[in-house]
Motif scaffolding. Structure first.
Motif, PDB file in Angstrom:
ATOM      1  N   TYR A 114       0.833  -1.213   0.000  1.00 28.82           N
ATOM      2  CA  TYR A 114       0.000   0.000   0.000  1.00 28.82           C
ATOM      3  C   TYR A 114       0.866   1.260   0.000  1.00 28.82           C
ATOM      4  CZ  TYR A 114      -4.827  -1.591   0.362  1.00 28.82           C
ATOM      5  OH  TYR A 114      -6.066  -2.100   0.082  1.00 28.82           O
ATOM      6  N   ARG A 115       1.956   1.237   0.759  1.00 32.32           N
ATOM      7  CA  ARG A 115       2.844   2.402   0.809  1.00 32.32           C
ATOM      8  C   ARG A 115       3.280   2.790  -0.605  1.00 32.32           C
ATOM      9  NH1 ARG A 115       4.571   1.282   5.298  1.00 32.32           N
ATOM     10  NH2 ARG A 115       5.964  -0.403   4.743  1.00 32.32           N
ATOM     11  N   ASP A 116       3.665   1.789  -1.373  1.00 32.55           N
ATOM     12  CA  ASP A 116       4.092   2.033  -2.749  1.00 32.55           C
ATOM     13  C   ASP A 116       2.909   2.456  -3.634  1.00 32.55           C
ATOM     14  OD1 ASP A 116       6.168   2.011  -4.767  1.00 32.55           O
ATOM     15  OD2 ASP A 116       5.158   0.232  -5.568  1.00 32.55           O
ATOM     16  N   LEU A 138      -7.854   5.030   4.025  1.00 31.63           N
ATOM     17  CA  LEU A 138      -9.068   4.459   4.592  1.00 31.63           C
ATOM     18  C   LEU A 138     -10.111   5.540   4.854  1.00 31.63           C
ATOM     19  CD1 LEU A 138      -7.637   1.851   7.135  1.00 31.63           C
ATOM     20  CD2 LEU A 138      -8.501   1.448   4.806  1.00 31.63           C
ATOM     21  N   VAL A 139      -9.681   6.684   5.384  1.00 34.07           N
ATOM     22  CA  VAL A 139     -10.612   7.799   5.608  1.00 34.07           C
ATOM     23  C   VAL A 139     -11.213   8.250   4.282  1.00 34.07           C
ATOM     24  CG1 VAL A 139     -10.811  10.224   6.313  1.00 34.07           C
ATOM     25  CG2 VAL A 139      -9.538   8.606   7.745  1.00 34.07           C
ATOM     26  N   MET A 140     -10.356   8.379   3.274  1.00 31.15           N
ATOM     27  CA  MET A 140     -10.843   8.814   1.962  1.00 31.15           C
ATOM     28  C   MET A 140     -11.826   7.797   1.386  1.00 31.15           C
ATOM     29  SD  MET A 140      -9.526  11.787   1.661  1.00 31.15           S
ATOM     30  CE  MET A 140      -9.844  12.214  -0.054  1.00 31.15           C
ATOM     31  N   LEU A 141     -11.570   6.507   1.576  1.00 29.73           N
ATOM     32  CA  LEU A 141     -12.513   5.484   1.106  1.00 29.73           C
ATOM     33  C   LEU A 141     -13.889   5.679   1.726  1.00 29.73           C
ATOM     34  CD1 LEU A 141     -10.370   2.190   1.148  1.00 29.73           C
ATOM     35  CD2 LEU A 141     -11.168   3.443  -0.861  1.00 29.73           C
ATOM     36  N   VAL A 142     -13.926   5.941   3.025  1.00 27.74           N
ATOM     37  CA  VAL A 142     -15.205   6.165   3.710  1.00 27.74           C
ATOM     38  C   VAL A 142     -15.917   7.379   3.124  1.00 27.74           C
ATOM     39  CG1 VAL A 142     -16.271   6.813   5.921  1.00 27.74           C
ATOM     40  CG2 VAL A 142     -14.525   5.022   5.859  1.00 27.74           C
ATOM     41  N   ALA A 169     -18.543   8.944  13.312  1.00 30.57           N
ATOM     42  CA  ALA A 169     -18.929   7.860  12.401  1.00 30.57           C
ATOM     43  C   ALA A 169     -17.719   7.303  11.664  1.00 30.57           C
ATOM     44  CB  ALA A 169     -19.979   8.350  11.406  1.00 30.57           C
ATOM     45  N   ILE A 170     -16.803   8.178  11.257  1.00 34.72           N
ATOM     46  CA  ILE A 170     -15.579   7.717  10.582  1.00 34.72           C
ATOM     47  C   ILE A 170     -14.767   6.856  11.541  1.00 34.72           C
ATOM     48  CG2 ILE A 170     -13.390   8.439   9.541  1.00 34.72           C
ATOM     49  CD1 ILE A 170     -14.870  11.004   8.584  1.00 34.72           C
ATOM     50  N   GLY A 171     -14.619   7.313  12.773  1.00 34.82           N
ATOM     51  CA  GLY A 171     -13.872   6.556  13.772  1.00 34.82           C
ATOM     52  C   GLY A 171     -14.482   5.191  14.027  1.00 34.82           C
TER      53      GLY A 171
END
Length: 153
Positions: free
Chosen positions: A36-38, A51-55, A66-68
């Protein structure tokens, strides 16, 4: 860890590192982290930020709470992460007028546009696992069952 058809496993044998499911999950998580880093380098995101952006891409504006809950992150971990996304111009925070303690996270136009650049990431990750899509779905289902059982214990 035996079934009715398999012979019992001695306790000492169960203590072997290579028999620990938790270690296998840990090792897989670290390996995923490297890939994932790459994969996220060109997006300028860390894995937790991704992950935040996916949500947000999936559900739109969301309260921090809700995100948390969705990501299983406490506010001490999530708040600095959101601040970095805000500094990068990808999200903006907005306090509720009804309850000042509640903050909603919104995508900025730049954050919304980043979604297009992120589209190849899941297929890249699938390819990196060496699994078929069906195998990955089965794995995800099994991990969800394990997580649910562990949450209940």
């Amino acid at each position: 860890m035996t079934s009715p058809t398999s012979p019992p496993v001695p306790d000492a044998e169960l203590l072997r590192l290579d028999h620990q499911v938790c270690f296998s999950l840990h090792a897989a998580s670290r390996a995923f982290g490297g890939v994932y880093r790459d994969a996220l380098k060109d997006l300028g995101l860390t894995y937790p930020q991704y992950l935040v952006m996916l949500v947000l891409w999936e559900h739109g504006a969301q309260p921090v709470k809700a995100i948390g809950e969705r990501l299983r992150l406490d506010s001490g971990t999530l708040s600095p992460l959101l601040k970095r996304l805000e500094t990068a111009g990808l999200v903006r925070r907005e306090r509720s007028t009804e309850d000042e303690r509640s903050v909603t996270i919104h995508l900025t136009p730049e954050g919304d546009d980043l979604r297009e650049q992120a589209l190849p990431v899941p297929r890249r990750m699938l390819a990196a696992t060496g699994l078929t899509l069906e195998e990955l779905r089965t794995l995800r289902t099994l991990l969800a069952r394990v997580t649910s059982a562990l949450d209940e214990s």
